[in-house]
Write a protein that holds these residues in place. Structure first.
Motif: not given
Ligand SMILES: Cc1cc2nc3c(=O)[nH]c(=O)nc-3n(C[C@H](O)[C@H](O)[C@H](O)COP(=O)(O)O)c2cc1C
Length: 196
Positions: A60-73
């Motif tokens: 859950a932590w790794i997934v959250q970290t991955a999404f938190a790096k993304m920008q909404i387009q």
């Protein structure tokens, strides 16, 4: 429960009791997935079953970290936007604290990878319902299939380098007792008959 009833009363569960379901029940659900049909009988769907609480927390932590790096387009679809926004807020548990997460993977470049895995996931959801367990298709690991950190972590859990993550299933005893079996109205899924 009869097969059609299990299909028609299946609903997604998003709140689970923390206890692991009986091992025998988990195994029956996996068996239902493994007995799903596959293109050319390839039987290449790989089931990674995670029941270790520490690992589930870490995922859950790794997934959250991955999404938190993304920008909404502008073209980011709504459910991905929700995952990104919740991750940036730091309170995103994509798997709803499920006690069992079944990750499906299949061969990269195999044309039926997603179709075969979807058959397996649907079989497992129906079996779960028949066994009074709750389940929910969870797609975030599929979206993150090309994220290096996520892939690296999953190699440690048994994902092969030539495999792509196709989906996942949360599975457990529903927090509120038996699964919710109230059907949603069908407003879509049009049917066209061609007949005499
Ligand atoms: C391909 C697919 C992806 C889905 N991904 C998610 C997901 O990531 N998270 C989630 O909570 N539900 C997910 N679902 C569940 C759907 O939201 C759910 O099936 C739909 O809203 C209908 O509700 P029901 O399953 O209770 O009938 C997914 C379902 C499918 C078929």
């Amino acid at each position: 429960m009869e097969a059609l009833e299990a299909i028609l009363t299946r609903r997604s569960t998003r709140k689970y009791q923390p206890e692991l379901p009986d091992q025998l029940l988990i195994e029956k659900v996996i068996e239902a997935g493994r007995y799903a049909p596959s293109g050319g009988n390839s039987q290449t769907t790989h089931f990674i079953i995670i029941t270790k609480p520490d690992i589930l927390d870490e995922i859950a932590w790794i997934v959250q970290t991955a999404f938190a790096k993304m920008q909404i387009q502008p073209n980011t679809y709504q459910s991905l936007q929700n995952s990104i926004n919740a991750s940036k807020r730091g309170n995103y548990i994509f798997h709803y604290n499920t006690p069992v997460l079944i990750v499906t993977a299949n061969k990269k470049g195999y044309g039926n990878a997603m179709a075969d895995s979807a058959c397996a996931l649907e079989n497992m959801m129906i079996a779960a319902n028949a066994l009074d367990l709750g389940s929910c298709w969870i797609n975030q690991l599929h979206w993150l299939d090309e994220d290096e950190a996520v892939r690296e972590y999953f190699y440690g859990l048994g994902l092969e380098e030539d495999e792509t993550v196709t989906g996942a299933l949360a599975l457990g005893y529903p927090a509120d007792g038996l699964p919710n079996r109230k059907a949603l109205p069908r407003t879509g899924n049009p049917v066209t008959w061609v007949m005499n």
